[in-house]
Design an enzyme around this catalytic site. Structure first.
Site, PDB file in Angstrom:
ATOM      1  N   ARG A 199       0.850  -1.182   0.000  1.00  0.00           N
ATOM      2  CA  ARG A 199       0.000   0.000   0.000  1.00  0.00           C
ATOM      3  C   ARG A 199       0.887   1.234   0.000  1.00  0.00           C
ATOM      4  O   ARG A 199       1.880   1.303   0.736  1.00  0.00           O
ATOM      5  CB  ARG A 199      -0.912   0.028   1.233  1.00  0.00           C
ATOM      6  CG  ARG A 199      -2.096  -0.904   1.166  1.00  0.00           C
ATOM      7  CD  ARG A 199      -3.102  -0.476   0.075  1.00  0.00           C
ATOM      8  NE  ARG A 199      -4.289  -1.321   0.032  1.00  0.00           N
ATOM      9  CZ  ARG A 199      -4.473  -2.349  -0.810  1.00  0.00           C
ATOM     10  NH1 ARG A 199      -3.535  -2.667  -1.685  1.00  0.00           N
ATOM     11  NH2 ARG A 199      -5.600  -3.048  -0.777  1.00  0.00           N
ATOM     12  N   GLU A 226      -3.596   7.277  -4.453  1.00  0.00           N
ATOM     13  CA  GLU A 226      -3.755   6.945  -5.868  1.00  0.00           C
ATOM     14  C   GLU A 226      -5.211   7.137  -6.300  1.00  0.00           C
ATOM     15  O   GLU A 226      -6.104   6.939  -5.486  1.00  0.00           O
ATOM     16  CB  GLU A 226      -3.271   5.496  -6.145  1.00  0.00           C
ATOM     17  CG  GLU A 226      -3.993   4.419  -5.341  1.00  0.00           C
ATOM     18  CD  GLU A 226      -3.356   3.040  -5.483  1.00  0.00           C
ATOM     19  OE1 GLU A 226      -2.125   2.920  -5.456  1.00  0.00           O
ATOM     20  OE2 GLU A 226      -4.149   2.090  -5.627  1.00  0.00           O
ATOM     21  N   HIS A 241      -0.954   0.141  -9.861  1.00  0.00           N
ATOM     22  CA  HIS A 241      -1.660  -0.809  -8.974  1.00  0.00           C
ATOM     23  C   HIS A 241      -2.182  -2.022  -9.757  1.00  0.00           C
ATOM     24  O   HIS A 241      -3.384  -2.220  -9.889  1.00  0.00           O
ATOM     25  CB  HIS A 241      -2.808  -0.109  -8.224  1.00  0.00           C
ATOM     26  CG  HIS A 241      -3.241  -0.858  -6.989  1.00  0.00           C
ATOM     27  ND1 HIS A 241      -3.759  -0.227  -5.869  1.00  0.00           N
ATOM     28  CD2 HIS A 241      -3.220  -2.177  -6.674  1.00  0.00           C
ATOM     29  CE1 HIS A 241      -4.051  -1.133  -4.952  1.00  0.00           C
ATOM     30  NE2 HIS A 241      -3.736  -2.332  -5.422  1.00  0.00           N
TER      31      HIS A 241
HETATM   32  C1  DGY Z   1      -5.892  -5.974  -2.758  1.00  0.00           C
HETATM   33  O1  DGY Z   1      -6.602  -6.958  -2.954  1.00  0.00           O
HETATM   34  O2  DGY Z   1      -5.734  -5.487  -1.646  1.00  0.00           O
HETATM   35  C2  DGY Z   1      -5.214  -5.408  -3.938  1.00  0.00           C
HETATM   36  O3  DGY Z   1      -4.453  -4.302  -3.654  1.00  0.00           O
HETATM   37  C3  DGY Z   1      -6.178  -5.116  -5.063  1.00  0.00           C
HETATM   38  O4  DGY Z   1      -5.444  -5.489  -6.173  1.00  0.00           O
END
Ligand code: DGY
Length: 325
Positions: free
Chosen positions: A241, A270, A288
Protein backbone atom coordinates in the site's frame (compact mmCIF):
# COMPACT_ATOMS: atom_id res chain seq x y z
CA UNK A 1 -39.91 -5.22 -9.02
CA UNK A 2 -38.65 -7.31 -6.12
CA UNK A 3 -37.03 -10.68 -6.87
CA UNK A 4 -37.11 -11.98 -3.30
CA UNK A 5 -33.34 -12.36 -3.47
CA UNK A 6 -31.05 -10.32 -1.22
CA UNK A 7 -30.04 -7.07 -2.91
CA UNK A 8 -26.32 -6.48 -3.35
CA UNK A 9 -24.77 -3.21 -4.50
CA UNK A 10 -21.65 -3.63 -6.65
CA UNK A 11 -19.68 -0.41 -6.20
CA UNK A 12 -17.48 -1.13 -9.26
CA UNK A 13 -17.76 -2.84 -12.62
CA UNK A 14 -16.42 -6.34 -11.87
CA UNK A 15 -15.27 -9.04 -14.37
CA UNK A 16 -18.05 -10.48 -16.56
CA UNK A 17 -18.11 -13.95 -14.96
CA UNK A 18 -18.24 -12.38 -11.49
CA UNK A 19 -21.11 -10.07 -12.37
CA UNK A 20 -22.95 -12.98 -14.04
CA UNK A 21 -22.83 -15.02 -10.81
CA UNK A 22 -23.71 -11.96 -8.74
CA UNK A 23 -26.75 -11.32 -10.95
CA UNK A 24 -27.78 -15.00 -10.94
CA UNK A 25 -27.77 -15.36 -7.16
CA UNK A 26 -28.74 -11.90 -5.99
CA UNK A 27 -30.80 -8.89 -6.90
CA UNK A 28 -27.66 -7.18 -8.18
CA UNK A 29 -27.30 -3.42 -8.49
CA UNK A 30 -24.44 -3.23 -10.99
CA UNK A 31 -22.26 -0.30 -12.02
CA UNK A 32 -21.56 -0.94 -15.73
CA UNK A 33 -20.06 2.54 -16.24
CA UNK A 34 -17.69 1.91 -13.33
CA UNK A 35 -18.54 5.30 -11.86
CA UNK A 36 -16.66 6.05 -8.66
CA UNK A 37 -18.98 6.56 -5.70
CA UNK A 38 -17.94 9.05 -3.06
CA UNK A 39 -19.29 8.46 0.46
CA UNK A 40 -22.56 10.34 -0.13
CA UNK A 41 -23.26 8.61 -3.44
CA UNK A 42 -22.44 5.24 -1.90
CA UNK A 43 -24.91 5.78 0.95
CA UNK A 44 -27.56 6.78 -1.58
CA UNK A 45 -26.86 3.83 -3.88
CA UNK A 46 -26.98 1.38 -0.96
CA UNK A 47 -30.61 2.24 -0.13
CA UNK A 48 -32.60 -0.97 0.12
CA UNK A 49 -29.48 -3.15 -0.21
CA UNK A 50 -28.60 -6.05 2.08
CA UNK A 51 -24.92 -5.98 1.25
CA UNK A 52 -22.23 -4.07 -0.59
CA UNK A 53 -19.57 -5.65 -2.77
CA UNK A 54 -16.84 -3.02 -2.82
CA UNK A 55 -13.21 -2.76 -3.88
CA UNK A 56 -9.89 -1.20 -2.92
CA UNK A 57 -10.12 2.57 -2.79
CA UNK A 58 -13.86 2.77 -2.01
CA UNK A 59 -14.72 5.37 0.61
CA UNK A 60 -16.09 3.07 3.30
CA UNK A 61 -14.62 5.15 6.10
CA UNK A 62 -16.28 5.71 9.49
CA UNK A 63 -18.52 8.52 8.22
CA UNK A 64 -19.78 6.53 5.23
CA UNK A 65 -20.31 3.37 7.26
CA UNK A 66 -22.23 5.37 9.89
CA UNK A 67 -24.50 6.74 7.17
CA UNK A 68 -25.30 3.41 5.47
CA UNK A 69 -28.95 2.38 5.44
CA UNK A 70 -30.03 0.00 8.22
CA UNK A 71 -30.75 -2.68 5.59
CA UNK A 72 -26.99 -3.19 4.94
CA UNK A 73 -25.68 -6.19 6.89
CA UNK A 74 -22.49 -7.04 5.07
CA UNK A 75 -19.60 -5.44 3.19
CA UNK A 76 -17.65 -7.90 1.00
CA UNK A 77 -14.53 -6.31 -0.39
CA UNK A 78 -13.04 -7.54 -3.66
CA UNK A 79 -9.51 -7.24 -2.22
CA UNK A 80 -7.26 -8.74 0.38
CA UNK A 81 -6.43 -5.30 1.82
CA UNK A 82 -9.30 -3.76 3.75
CA UNK A 83 -7.90 -0.49 5.05
CA UNK A 84 -10.54 1.33 2.96
CA UNK A 85 -13.29 -0.20 5.12
CA UNK A 86 -13.60 1.01 8.70
CA UNK A 87 -14.16 -2.44 10.20
CA UNK A 88 -14.65 -1.10 13.74
CA UNK A 89 -17.31 1.36 12.55
CA UNK A 90 -18.99 -1.50 10.66
CA UNK A 91 -18.92 -3.71 13.76
CA UNK A 92 -20.63 -0.93 15.73
CA UNK A 93 -23.43 -0.96 13.17
CA UNK A 94 -23.63 -4.78 13.23
CA UNK A 95 -22.30 -4.95 9.66
CA UNK A 96 -19.88 -7.81 8.96
CA UNK A 97 -16.92 -7.46 6.61
CA UNK A 98 -15.16 -10.05 4.43
CA UNK A 99 -12.10 -9.91 2.15
CA UNK A 100 -10.38 -12.15 -0.44
CA UNK A 101 -7.12 -13.57 0.95
CA UNK A 102 -4.96 -16.25 -0.76
CA UNK A 103 -6.18 -15.94 -4.34
CA UNK A 104 -4.01 -12.96 -5.27
CA UNK A 105 -0.79 -14.12 -3.62
CA UNK A 106 0.98 -15.35 -6.77
CA UNK A 107 -0.13 -12.53 -9.05
CA UNK A 108 1.00 -9.91 -6.54
CA UNK A 109 4.31 -11.65 -5.86
CA UNK A 110 4.90 -11.74 -9.64
CA UNK A 111 4.39 -7.97 -9.82
CA UNK A 112 6.73 -7.47 -6.84
CA UNK A 113 9.41 -9.40 -8.71
CA UNK A 114 8.66 -7.39 -11.86
CA UNK A 115 9.06 -4.14 -9.88
CA UNK A 116 12.29 -5.43 -8.34
CA UNK A 117 13.75 -6.41 -11.69
CA UNK A 118 12.33 -3.42 -13.55
CA UNK A 119 13.88 -1.01 -11.04
CA UNK A 120 17.21 -2.86 -10.87
CA UNK A 121 17.57 -3.17 -14.64
CA UNK A 122 16.26 0.27 -15.59
CA UNK A 123 13.51 -1.31 -17.68
CA UNK A 124 11.41 1.78 -18.19
CA UNK A 125 14.39 3.83 -19.39
CA UNK A 126 15.04 1.15 -22.00
CA UNK A 127 11.38 1.07 -23.00
CA UNK A 128 11.30 4.87 -23.28
CA UNK A 129 14.45 4.85 -25.39
CA UNK A 130 12.79 2.56 -27.90
CA UNK A 131 9.36 4.15 -27.86
CA UNK A 132 10.76 7.65 -28.33
CA UNK A 133 12.91 6.43 -31.24
CA UNK A 134 16.04 7.62 -29.41
CA UNK A 135 17.99 4.34 -29.34
CA UNK A 136 21.07 4.80 -31.46
CA UNK A 137 22.41 1.30 -30.80
CA UNK A 138 24.13 -0.89 -28.21
CA UNK A 139 26.97 0.69 -26.27
CA UNK A 140 29.23 -0.86 -23.62
CA UNK A 141 27.96 1.57 -20.97
CA UNK A 142 24.31 1.90 -21.90
CA UNK A 143 21.67 1.63 -19.16
CA UNK A 144 23.84 -0.27 -16.72
CA UNK A 145 21.68 -1.30 -13.80
CA UNK A 146 22.11 -3.13 -10.51
CA UNK A 147 22.85 -6.86 -10.44
CA UNK A 148 20.19 -8.93 -8.67
CA UNK A 149 21.76 -12.40 -8.34
CA UNK A 150 23.22 -13.04 -4.90
CA UNK A 151 21.98 -9.76 -3.41
CA UNK A 152 20.16 -9.43 -0.09
CA UNK A 153 16.39 -8.92 -0.22
CA UNK A 154 14.72 -7.67 2.97
CA UNK A 155 10.99 -8.33 3.11
CA UNK A 156 8.89 -6.27 5.49
CA UNK A 157 5.81 -8.42 6.17
CA UNK A 158 6.33 -12.14 5.60
CA UNK A 159 2.71 -13.15 5.12
CA UNK A 160 1.46 -15.06 2.10
CA UNK A 161 2.67 -12.51 -0.48
CA UNK A 162 6.02 -11.91 1.25
CA UNK A 163 6.65 -15.68 1.30
CA UNK A 164 5.69 -16.03 -2.37
CA UNK A 165 8.10 -13.21 -3.25
CA UNK A 166 10.87 -14.93 -1.25
CA UNK A 167 10.21 -18.13 -3.21
CA UNK A 168 10.64 -16.23 -6.48
CA UNK A 169 13.71 -14.34 -5.28
CA UNK A 170 15.40 -17.62 -4.26
CA UNK A 171 15.31 -18.61 -7.93
CA UNK A 172 17.51 -15.52 -8.48
CA UNK A 173 19.79 -16.77 -5.70
CA UNK A 174 18.92 -13.79 -3.54
CA UNK A 175 19.57 -14.02 0.20
CA UNK A 176 16.33 -13.47 2.07
CA UNK A 177 16.00 -11.36 5.21
CA UNK A 178 12.61 -10.63 6.71
CA UNK A 179 10.82 -8.91 9.51
CA UNK A 180 7.40 -9.96 10.62
CA UNK A 181 5.25 -9.79 13.74
CA UNK A 182 6.20 -13.40 14.46
CA UNK A 183 9.01 -15.64 13.28
CA UNK A 184 8.03 -18.27 10.70
CA UNK A 185 8.53 -21.98 11.41
CA UNK A 186 11.73 -23.38 9.84
CA UNK A 187 9.89 -25.10 6.94
CA UNK A 188 8.43 -21.75 5.83
CA UNK A 189 11.47 -19.68 6.75
CA UNK A 190 13.69 -21.84 4.51
CA UNK A 191 16.95 -20.27 5.70
CA UNK A 192 15.75 -16.66 5.59
CA UNK A 193 17.24 -14.43 8.26
CA UNK A 194 14.63 -13.21 10.74
CA UNK A 195 14.87 -9.71 12.26
CA UNK A 196 12.56 -9.28 15.23
CA UNK A 197 13.14 -5.55 15.02
CA UNK A 198 12.34 -4.26 11.50
CA UNK A 199 14.74 -1.32 11.79
CA UNK A 200 17.58 -3.76 12.45
CA UNK A 201 16.95 -5.41 9.07
CA UNK A 202 17.46 -2.22 7.06
CA UNK A 203 21.30 -2.17 6.94
CA UNK A 204 21.12 -5.72 5.46
CA UNK A 205 18.87 -4.80 2.53
CA UNK A 206 20.30 -4.32 -0.95
CA UNK A 207 16.62 -4.51 -1.85
CA UNK A 208 13.75 -3.72 0.52
CA UNK A 209 10.30 -4.99 -0.41
CA UNK A 210 7.21 -3.74 1.41
CA UNK A 211 4.67 -6.53 1.84
CA UNK A 212 3.04 -5.38 5.06
CA UNK A 213 -0.56 -4.18 5.27
CA UNK A 214 -1.37 -0.54 5.80
CA UNK A 215 -2.16 0.06 9.48
CA UNK A 216 -1.67 2.91 11.93
CA UNK A 217 1.71 1.34 12.79
CA UNK A 218 2.94 1.04 9.18
CA UNK A 219 1.68 4.46 7.96
CA UNK A 220 4.72 6.23 6.41
CA UNK A 221 6.99 3.57 7.90
CA UNK A 222 9.51 4.01 5.09
CA UNK A 223 10.59 7.50 6.12
CA UNK A 224 13.81 9.53 5.75
CA UNK A 225 15.35 8.11 8.91
CA UNK A 226 14.77 4.50 7.86
CA UNK A 227 15.84 5.09 4.25
CA UNK A 228 19.13 6.43 5.64
CA UNK A 229 19.65 3.05 7.35
CA UNK A 230 19.54 1.24 3.99
CA UNK A 231 22.92 0.75 2.29
CA UNK A 232 23.74 3.40 -0.32
CA UNK A 233 22.50 2.21 -3.69
CA UNK A 234 19.65 0.12 -2.25
CA UNK A 235 16.39 -0.38 -4.14
CA UNK A 236 12.93 -0.05 -2.58
CA UNK A 237 9.97 -2.06 -3.89
CA UNK A 238 6.38 -1.42 -2.81
CA UNK A 239 3.47 -3.58 -3.93
CA UNK A 240 1.51 -3.43 -0.65
CA UNK A 241 0.00 0.00 0.00
CA UNK A 242 1.31 3.43 -0.93
CA UNK A 243 0.61 4.84 2.50
CA UNK A 244 3.41 2.72 4.01
CA UNK A 245 5.91 5.02 2.28
CA UNK A 246 6.62 8.69 2.96
CA UNK A 247 6.64 9.88 -0.65
CA UNK A 248 8.65 13.04 0.02
CA UNK A 249 11.41 11.03 1.71
CA UNK A 250 11.51 8.34 -0.99
CA UNK A 251 11.60 10.88 -3.81
CA UNK A 252 14.36 12.86 -2.07
CA UNK A 253 16.47 9.69 -1.64
CA UNK A 254 15.94 8.72 -5.29
CA UNK A 255 16.91 12.21 -6.44
CA UNK A 256 19.83 12.50 -4.03
CA UNK A 257 21.31 9.13 -4.99
CA UNK A 258 21.13 7.36 -1.63
CA UNK A 259 18.70 4.93 -3.33
CA UNK A 260 19.59 3.59 -6.77
CA UNK A 261 15.99 3.01 -7.78
CA UNK A 262 12.48 2.13 -6.71
CA UNK A 263 9.86 -0.21 -8.15
CA UNK A 264 6.38 0.90 -7.14
CA UNK A 265 2.91 -0.47 -7.88
CA UNK A 266 0.91 1.31 -5.17
CA UNK A 267 0.72 4.98 -4.19
CA UNK A 268 -0.60 7.08 -1.38
CA UNK A 269 -3.77 8.84 -2.56
CA UNK A 270 -3.76 6.94 -5.87
CA UNK A 271 -4.61 7.71 -8.64
CA UNK A 272 -3.52 11.28 -7.73
CA UNK A 273 0.05 10.26 -7.01
CA UNK A 274 2.83 12.55 -5.75
CA UNK A 275 3.89 14.63 -8.77
CA UNK A 276 7.55 14.10 -7.86
CA UNK A 277 7.43 10.51 -9.14
CA UNK A 278 6.73 11.52 -12.72
CA UNK A 279 10.10 13.17 -13.30
CA UNK A 280 12.22 10.38 -11.78
CA UNK A 281 14.13 8.28 -14.28
CA UNK A 282 15.09 5.80 -11.54
CA UNK A 283 11.51 4.92 -10.57
CA UNK A 284 9.85 1.95 -12.27
CA UNK A 285 6.15 2.72 -11.81
CA UNK A 286 3.02 0.65 -12.35
CA UNK A 287 -0.63 1.63 -11.78
CA UNK A 288 -1.66 -0.81 -8.97
CA UNK A 289 -1.58 -3.94 -11.12
CA UNK A 290 -0.63 -6.53 -8.49
CA UNK A 291 -3.75 -8.66 -8.86
CA UNK A 292 -4.52 -7.76 -12.47
CA UNK A 293 -4.71 -11.11 -14.22
CA UNK A 294 -7.95 -12.53 -15.58
CA UNK A 295 -7.58 -15.62 -13.41
CA UNK A 296 -6.88 -13.66 -10.26
CA UNK A 297 -9.58 -11.05 -10.68
CA UNK A 298 -12.14 -13.81 -11.36
CA UNK A 299 -10.92 -15.71 -8.30
CA UNK A 300 -11.17 -12.55 -6.17
CA UNK A 301 -14.72 -11.99 -7.36
CA UNK A 302 -15.72 -15.60 -6.75
CA UNK A 303 -14.25 -15.42 -3.26
CA UNK A 304 -16.20 -12.26 -2.52
CA UNK A 305 -19.30 -14.09 -3.78
CA UNK A 306 -18.54 -17.19 -1.68
CA UNK A 307 -18.60 -14.89 1.32
CA UNK A 308 -21.80 -13.10 0.29
CA UNK A 309 -23.56 -16.37 -0.51
CA UNK A 310 -22.54 -17.99 2.77
CA UNK A 311 -23.93 -15.12 4.80
CA UNK A 312 -26.92 -13.94 2.79
CA UNK A 313 -28.15 -17.21 1.26
CA UNK A 314 -27.07 -19.88 3.76
CA UNK A 315 -27.05 -17.77 6.95
CA UNK A 316 -23.51 -18.93 7.71
CA UNK A 317 -20.45 -17.00 8.78
CA UNK A 318 -18.51 -15.94 5.68
CA UNK A 319 -15.28 -17.96 5.29
CA UNK A 320 -13.14 -14.81 5.09
CA UNK A 321 -14.61 -12.78 7.90
CA UNK A 322 -12.46 -9.77 8.82
CA UNK A 323 -12.25 -9.07 12.53
CA UNK A 324 -12.14 -5.53 13.91
CA UNK A 325 -8.73 -5.04 15.55
C1 DGY B 1 -5.89 -5.97 -2.76
O1 DGY B 1 -6.60 -6.96 -2.95
O2 DGY B 1 -5.73 -5.49 -1.65
C2 DGY B 1 -5.21 -5.41 -3.94
O3 DGY B 1 -4.45 -4.30 -3.65
C3 DGY B 1 -6.18 -5.12 -5.06
O4 DGY B 1 -5.44 -5.49 -6.17
Amino acid sequence: MTTGKPRVLATRHFPTAVEARLAANFDAVLNPEDRIYDGTALIEAAKGCDAIMCAAGDALNAATVAGLPASVRMIATFSVGYEHVDVAAAAKRGIIVSNTPDVLTDATADIAMLCLLGAARRAHEGIDMLRTHSWTGWTPTQLMGVHVTGKRLGILGMGRIGQALAERARAFRMQIHYSNRSRLPADLERGAVFHAEPDAMLPHCDFLSINAPMTAATRKWVNAERIAKLPKGAIVVNTARGGVVDDEALIAALKGGHLAAAGIDVFDGEPRIHQGYYGLTNAFLLPHMGSATVETRNAMGFKALDNLEAFLLRKQAPPDLVKAS
